[in-house]
Enzyme design. Structure first.
Site, short mmCIF file in Angstrom:
data_model
loop_
_atom_site.label_atom_id
_atom_site.label_comp_id
_atom_site.label_asym_id
_atom_site.label_seq_id
_atom_site.Cartn_x
_atom_site.Cartn_y
_atom_site.Cartn_z
N HIS A 164 -6.12 -1.93 -5.97
CA HIS A 164 -6.02 -3.41 -6.57
C HIS A 164 -4.54 -3.76 -6.61
O HIS A 164 -3.61 -3.04 -7.12
CB HIS A 164 -6.61 -3.53 -8.04
N SER A 165 -3.99 -5.15 -6.16
CA SER A 165 -2.89 -5.60 -6.20
C SER A 165 -1.72 -4.75 -5.87
O SER A 165 -1.75 -4.25 -4.80
CB SER A 165 -2.85 -6.16 -7.77
N LEU A 166 -1.02 -4.35 -6.89
CA LEU A 166 0.45 -3.66 -6.26
C LEU A 166 0.05 -2.14 -6.21
O LEU A 166 1.07 -1.59 -5.76
CB LEU A 166 1.50 -4.07 -7.27
N ILE A 188 -7.96 -4.90 -2.85
CA ILE A 188 -8.19 -6.33 -3.63
C ILE A 188 -6.98 -6.89 -3.69
O ILE A 188 -6.25 -6.45 -4.42
CB ILE A 188 -8.87 -5.56 -5.02
N HIS A 285 -7.67 -13.20 -10.11
CA HIS A 285 -7.24 -12.06 -9.52
C HIS A 285 -7.67 -10.66 -10.27
O HIS A 285 -7.63 -9.62 -9.56
CB HIS A 285 -5.55 -12.15 -9.88
#
Length: 311
Positions: A164-166, A188, A285
């Site tokens: 997810h994300s970073l 994601i 997000h």
């Protein structure tokens, strides 16, 4: 019924240990594990449950027969005390910052967040409490996260990596280093577009998908050299199945298409999964935490079902 436990990966590594919590269902199910890598300043609890107390992706996957490994990256969650003392971090997120990323209330399409949004939203309060500052030296942090993820995969065998994300750079680095241990990557809303330079948040994707060096072919020694290279590829990602997932109403999803396109350019088999194309609407997000997180997971599992994973 299931069995569960935890372990530390790389406990003596100078960059800090990776905390891993695992659960395996008993009986029939998939033999391919799923490794869940949290984003930014989050932690593994983001996969265990939601801010309003519903099951997260980890228990939902176990219920469906998948072995699951949930990690806390070095310096976060239960691994918060394992990172090097000299590593500098940005300030811990405040509720206004968390709300701005996950539930600002500014987009009327965003209907799936489990609360009213804004800094006083109880769900935002809960999520902020679990968050930490991001390492200022992202190249070093990402490199170490990728190395620790490889160590985990060497221990458990080939797996699907969900980020997810970073958390995505750790997945790209691990897959590029050990393609034999990564069956697929589900990213994601990874940071993007490629080569993003965002000094205001301390992030520069100088290596395309990461701040840390990636093993391109032909070999390059710097981001500047990479920019000038003609059609570089990432041999470790060649033919790798990748899904880049984008929500309808996320402030951070705008780079997803470009990330998928770049992955195809460097050799991966990348799909851009827009939730709206699958009739899953209203997400931001934090889609793995939202009211319809099970529907988002269904989209991912349907995609995984198109792959030739061991049963």
């Amino acid at each position: 019924m299931s069995t569960r436990g935890f372990r530390w990966i790389g406990a003596s590594a100078p960059g800090g240990a990776l905390y891993v919590e695992w659960e395996r269902p008993e009986g029939l199910g998939s033999s391919t594990p799923i490794v869940l890598v949290h984003g930014g300043g989050g932690q593994g609890t983001d996969w265990l449950g939601t801010p309003d107390g519903r099951p997260g992706w980890a228990p939902l996957l176990v219920e469906l027969g998948w072995p699951v490994y949930v990690v806390d990256r070095p310096g976060y969650g239960r691994a918060a005390g394992t990172g090097p003392e000299a590593a500098e971090r940005g300030p811990a997120p405040v509720r206004e910052m968390t709300a701005g990323i996950f539930a600002s209330g500014a987009d009327p399409r965003h209907t799936q967040w489990p609360g009213p949004g804004g800094p006083d939203d109880p769900a935002i309060v809960q999520l902020t409490a679990s968050s930490a500052g991001i390492a200022l030296d992202q190249a070093a942090a990402q490199r170490h996260d990728g190395e620790q993820l490889v160590r985990l995969l060497e221990d458990i065998g080939p797996a699907v990596v969900v980020t997810h994300s970073l958390g995505a750079p750790a997945g790209w680095l691990a897959a590029a280093a050990r393609p034999d241990l990564v069956r697929a990557v589900v990213a994601i809303e990874p940071p993007g577009p490629p080569f993003l330079d965002a000094p205001q948040i301390g992030l520069s994707l100088g290596w395309g998908l990461t701040s840390a060096p990636l093993p391109y072919d032909p070999p390059v020694t710097s981001p500047e050299e990479l920019r000038q290279a003609a059609k570089p590829t990432l041999p470790g990602l060649k033919y790798l199945p990748v899904a880049v997932v984008e929500a309808e109403a996320s402030p951070l999803g705008g780079g997803a298409r470009a990330v998928a396109e770049y992955l195809r350019e460097v050799g991966a088999h990348a799909d851009h999964l827009r939730l709206v194309d699958h009739e899953v609407r209203g997400n931001g997000h934090g889609m793995v935490l939202e009211l319809n997180n099970h529907e988002v997971l269904d989209v991912v599992l349907t995609w995984l079902g198109t792959l030739d994973l061991p049963s």
